[in-house]
Design a protein around this motif. Structure first.
Motif, PDB file in Angstrom:
ATOM      1  N   GLN A 256       0.846  -1.194   0.000  1.00  0.00           N
ATOM      2  CA  GLN A 256       0.000   0.000   0.000  1.00  0.00           C
ATOM      3  C   GLN A 256       0.884   1.246   0.000  1.00  0.00           C
ATOM      4  N   HIS A 257       0.575   2.192  -0.853  1.00  0.00           N
ATOM      5  CA  HIS A 257       1.401   3.392  -0.993  1.00  0.00           C
ATOM      6  C   HIS A 257       0.748   4.637  -0.382  1.00  0.00           C
ATOM      7  N   THR A 258      -0.470   4.499   0.129  1.00  0.00           N
ATOM      8  CA  THR A 258      -1.129   5.619   0.780  1.00  0.00           C
ATOM      9  C   THR A 258      -0.741   5.650   2.253  1.00  0.00           C
ATOM     10  N   PRO A 259      -0.156   6.738   2.739  1.00  0.00           N
ATOM     11  CA  PRO A 259       0.234   6.793   4.151  1.00  0.00           C
ATOM     12  C   PRO A 259      -0.986   6.684   5.061  1.00  0.00           C
ATOM     13  N   LEU A 260      -0.812   6.013   6.176  1.00  0.00           N
ATOM     14  CA  LEU A 260      -1.855   6.046   7.198  1.00  0.00           C
ATOM     15  C   LEU A 260      -2.013   7.470   7.725  1.00  0.00           C
ATOM     16  N   LEU A 261      -0.889   8.110   7.945  1.00  0.00           N
ATOM     17  CA  LEU A 261      -0.871   9.467   8.498  1.00  0.00           C
ATOM     18  C   LEU A 261       0.182  10.280   7.778  1.00  0.00           C
ATOM     19  N   GLU A 262      -0.161  11.526   7.451  1.00  0.00           N
ATOM     20  CA  GLU A 262       0.808  12.398   6.810  1.00  0.00           C
ATOM     21  C   GLU A 262       0.642  13.821   7.319  1.00  0.00           C
ATOM     22  N   LEU A 263       1.743  14.445   7.685  1.00  0.00           N
ATOM     23  CA  LEU A 263       1.759  15.858   8.049  1.00  0.00           C
ATOM     24  C   LEU A 263       2.394  16.638   6.902  1.00  0.00           C
ATOM     25  N   LYS A 264       1.725  17.704   6.496  1.00  0.00           N
ATOM     26  CA  LYS A 264       2.231  18.531   5.402  1.00  0.00           C
ATOM     27  C   LYS A 264       2.432  19.953   5.914  1.00  0.00           C
ATOM     28  N   ASP A 272       7.349  24.153  13.631  1.00  0.00           N
ATOM     29  CA  ASP A 272       7.385  24.980  12.428  1.00  0.00           C
ATOM     30  C   ASP A 272       7.503  24.108  11.180  1.00  0.00           C
ATOM     31  N   SER A 273       6.450  24.081  10.368  1.00  0.00           N
ATOM     32  CA  SER A 273       6.456  23.443   9.046  1.00  0.00           C
ATOM     33  C   SER A 273       6.963  22.000   9.091  1.00  0.00           C
ATOM     34  N   VAL A 274       6.366  21.201   9.966  1.00  0.00           N
ATOM     35  CA  VAL A 274       6.771  19.799  10.109  1.00  0.00           C
ATOM     36  C   VAL A 274       6.033  18.937   9.087  1.00  0.00           C
ATOM     37  N   SER A 275       6.795  18.157   8.331  1.00  0.00           N
ATOM     38  CA  SER A 275       6.238  17.199   7.372  1.00  0.00           C
ATOM     39  C   SER A 275       6.802  15.817   7.682  1.00  0.00           C
ATOM     40  N   LEU A 276       5.923  14.812   7.685  1.00  0.00           N
ATOM     41  CA  LEU A 276       6.358  13.431   7.894  1.00  0.00           C
ATOM     42  C   LEU A 276       5.262  12.494   7.429  1.00  0.00           C
ATOM     43  N   LYS A 277       5.626  11.221   7.250  1.00  0.00           N
ATOM     44  CA  LYS A 277       4.677  10.200   6.814  1.00  0.00           C
ATOM     45  C   LYS A 277       4.805   8.969   7.706  1.00  0.00           C
ATOM     46  N   VAL A 278       3.659   8.317   7.926  1.00  0.00           N
ATOM     47  CA  VAL A 278       3.620   7.028   8.606  1.00  0.00           C
ATOM     48  C   VAL A 278       2.898   6.049   7.688  1.00  0.00           C
ATOM     49  N   MET A 279       3.615   5.039   7.210  1.00  0.00           N
ATOM     50  CA  MET A 279       3.033   4.044   6.323  1.00  0.00           C
ATOM     51  C   MET A 279       2.477   2.878   7.132  1.00  0.00           C
ATOM     52  N   PRO A 280       1.530   2.114   6.569  1.00  0.00           N
ATOM     53  CA  PRO A 280       1.048   0.912   7.263  1.00  0.00           C
ATOM     54  C   PRO A 280       2.201  -0.038   7.556  1.00  0.00           C
ATOM     55  N   GLY A 281       2.212  -0.605   8.769  1.00  0.00           N
ATOM     56  CA  GLY A 281       3.251  -1.540   9.152  1.00  0.00           C
ATOM     57  C   GLY A 281       4.573  -0.902   9.484  1.00  0.00           C
ATOM     58  N   THR A 307      -3.329  23.672  15.297  1.00  0.00           N
ATOM     59  CA  THR A 307      -2.403  24.006  14.219  1.00  0.00           C
ATOM     60  C   THR A 307      -2.684  25.418  13.716  1.00  0.00           C
ATOM     61  N   THR A 308      -1.627  26.116  13.345  1.00  0.00           N
ATOM     62  CA  THR A 308      -1.767  27.464  12.802  1.00  0.00           C
ATOM     63  C   THR A 308      -1.651  27.466  11.280  1.00  0.00           C
ATOM     64  N   SER A 309      -1.042  26.416  10.737  1.00  0.00           N
ATOM     65  CA  SER A 309      -0.956  26.265   9.281  1.00  0.00           C
ATOM     66  C   SER A 309      -0.595  24.822   8.963  1.00  0.00           C
ATOM     67  N   GLY A 310      -0.720  24.451   7.689  1.00  0.00           N
ATOM     68  CA  GLY A 310      -0.400  23.097   7.272  1.00  0.00           C
ATOM     69  C   GLY A 310      -1.605  22.184   7.331  1.00  0.00           C
ATOM     70  N   GLU A 311      -1.393  20.937   6.927  1.00  0.00           N
ATOM     71  CA  GLU A 311      -2.491  19.964   6.841  1.00  0.00           C
ATOM     72  C   GLU A 311      -2.080  18.622   7.442  1.00  0.00           C
ATOM     73  N   ILE A 312      -3.065  17.950   8.048  1.00  0.00           N
ATOM     74  CA  ILE A 312      -2.904  16.580   8.524  1.00  0.00           C
ATOM     75  C   ILE A 312      -3.825  15.691   7.702  1.00  0.00           C
ATOM     76  N   TRP A 313      -3.249  14.638   7.108  1.00  0.00           N
ATOM     77  CA  TRP A 313      -4.020  13.701   6.292  1.00  0.00           C
ATOM     78  C   TRP A 313      -4.020  12.337   6.956  1.00  0.00           C
ATOM     79  N   PHE A 314      -5.185  11.665   6.904  1.00  0.00           N
ATOM     80  CA  PHE A 314      -5.323  10.332   7.487  1.00  0.00           C
ATOM     81  C   PHE A 314      -5.961   9.409   6.464  1.00  0.00           C
ATOM     82  N   GLU A 315      -5.248   8.353   6.115  1.00  0.00           N
ATOM     83  CA  GLU A 315      -5.699   7.377   5.115  1.00  0.00           C
ATOM     84  C   GLU A 315      -6.132   8.047   3.813  1.00  0.00           C
TER      85      GLU A 315
END
Length: 494
Positions: A256-264, A272-281, A307-315
């Motif tokens: 699976q290539h879609t992160p479970l969790l992603e900070l943009k 300040d402007s933290v970006s990271l990804k958490v993949m399944p497993g 949060t003051t800016s940026g996006e959090i994505w889940f699945e």
């Protein structure tokens, strides 16, 4: 002949039969800045608390300015010129700078309190001694963190301190404030005041300290002039040549290539402007020194800090997390750093604690399905290996490791797909650490994800698939493989 402010020899201290300090020696010269370093658990905090009278030593001798002393409380140490400046400052924010400087009353008249005007006049020369531009009448909560730290140091000077202990003094300061602090330290040094400097920032030690003492496993393993040492040598002294068992944690690769969790580019008041990804497993590590912002990243994800800016994505979907409830409903849960105060209700039973976040799952209308809840708890206790007399037992009487398992069980009971673990193995024995990491590993093998924060760099280096280095609220580096090792990771966070 050298003139010493402190000479400590053969210091030992045990708590509940567990040795923490074992024949430690430490000396502080008059007018020098002397660092104490060591991994968490090395004994540096215990040593300083003995010197400050907070703890009483089991054996050994302490001389203060050539005279042997045996403090039974901190007040005795304070009267003889030892002052502590903790990372969590002890100022009264609603009072003025001058009021804070003379709160202890050491500079008051014998027949009563001094007036506001007199406090103001007495504060001026103390602040001028430090060379800081502060209004004695300014209210403390209007000052920056760096300025408040200067007030704390000035308070020590106002009480005639000759030895000042600085505990992680740069952890919350900006680069400019750090340079101001170093200038103040040099001023104090020129006045003959001795400073004990405790920090995880090893580069700071080389910059500002005259000597450094390293502790490891309760022993003094190095005492050296900083001009004759290096960051690499300090790391080696702190870690030693110990052989750490590197367990190969099996992870199931996912297509699976879609992160479970992603900070943009997520920002809050602390990061300040933290970006990271958490993949399944996947177990993702956050590594950084105290005050780096690693916990604040977790708090932003969990909705504890807006949060003051940026996006959090889940699945693969943009998430709107405004509170911990939003995060839990989405499938994210957090094991906090302070399990006893933030993760548990100590006088509640194992059952009540595990179900605390899951009552909606076992409730039909307004009625709780108690048999279903008990079944869920018993399954969790068995799965996690919680050692308890029964699910009705109060968690207060469980060991630290078993309390942590209950917190993890509470989070897993919500069917979370991502767990945020803030130092989950801190303060528990080695067997309990392994059991908890095994539980986490089994959890990610099911296709879930974890963000793992730890004060033990060996744990992060060995356990995590991807490591993000956090410094002053920013992700400054990403390590994609585990081959960095504990020593390399410790050097990377400096």
């Amino acid at each position: 002949m050298e003139s010493y402010a402190i000479e400590a020899t053969g210091i030992s201290k045990a708590f509940d039969g567990t040795p923490v300090l074992k024949d430690v020696s430490f000396s502080l010269k008059k007018g020098e800045v002397h660092a104490i370093v060591g991994q968490n658990g090395a004994g540096k905090s215990t040593l300083v608390k003995i010197l400050n009278g907070y703890h009483q030593r089991d054996s050994g001798k302490v001389k203060l300015f050539g005279r042997e002393v045996a403090f039974t409380n901190t007040q005795q140490a304070h009267k003889l010129g030892i002052a502590m400046v903790y990372q969590d400052l002890s100022l009264v924010p609603t009072l003025s700078v001058a009021d804070n400087l003379f709160l202890t009353g050491k500079s008051t008249k014998s027949f009563g309190l001094i007036s506001n005007r007199e406090r103001y006049q007495k504060a001026l020369p103390v602040l001028e001694l430090l060379g800081v531009d502060l209004d004695p009448g300014a209210q403390v909560d209007s000052l920056s963190v760096g300025q408040q730290q200067f007030v704390e140091i000035a308070k020590a000077l106002a009480q005639d301190a000759q030895i000042i202990v600085l505990d992680e003094p740069t952890a919350s300061l900006s680069n400019n404030e750090i340079q101001d602090l170093f200038r103040v330290i040099n001023t104090l040094k020129s006045r003959g005041i001795s400073i004990i400097y405790i920090t995880h920032y090893l580069n700071d030690i080389i910059t500002i300290c005259d000597r450094v003492t390293a502790l490891r496993d309760g022993y003094t393993v190095l005492e050296e002039d900083t001009k004759n040492t290096s960051v690499e040598a300090l790391v080696e002294a702190m870690l030693g040549n110990r052989t750490q068992t590197n367990i190969e944690w099996e992870r199931i690769a996912t297509a699976q290539h879609t992160p479970l969790l992603e900070l943009k580019n997520v920002s809050t008041v602390d990061i300040d402007s933290v970006s990271l990804k958490v993949m399944p497993g996947q177990v993702v590590g956050l590594a950084g020194l105290l005050g780096s912002g690693r916990t604040e990243v977790l708090e932003a994800i969990f909705g504890l800090t807006p949060t003051t800016s940026g996006e959090i994505w889940f699945e693969g979907q943009k998430a709107n997390i405004r509170s911990p409830k939003d995060a839990i409903d989405l499938g994210i849960n957090m094991v906090p750093e302070e399990r006893r105060t933030q993760g548990l209700v100590l006088d509640f039973s194992v059952e009540d604690n595990v179900l605390m976040s899951s009552f909606d799952r076992i409730t039909k209308g307004a009625v709780i399905d108690k048999p279903r809840g008990q079944s869920l708890v018993k399954t969790a206790v068995e799965k996690l290996g919680v050692k308890t007399t029964g699910i009705a037992q109060s968690v207060r009487f469980l060991s630290g490791g078993n309390q942590q398992k209950v917190v993890i069980g509470k989070c897993m009971s919500t069917d979370a797909k991502v767990l945020l673990l803030d130092d989950p193995t801190f303060g528990i024995d080695i067997n309990a650490k392994y059991e908890i990491m095994k539980i986490v590993n089994q959890y990610v093998q099911q296709g879930n994800g974890v963000i793992f924060v730890s004060s033990e760099y060996g744990e992060i280096a060995n356990f995590c698939d991807v490591i993000y280095i956090v410094n002053k609220g920013r992700v400054v580096r990403t390590l994609e493989e585990q081959s960095v090792g504990e020593e390399g990771l410790l050097a990377a966070v400096q």
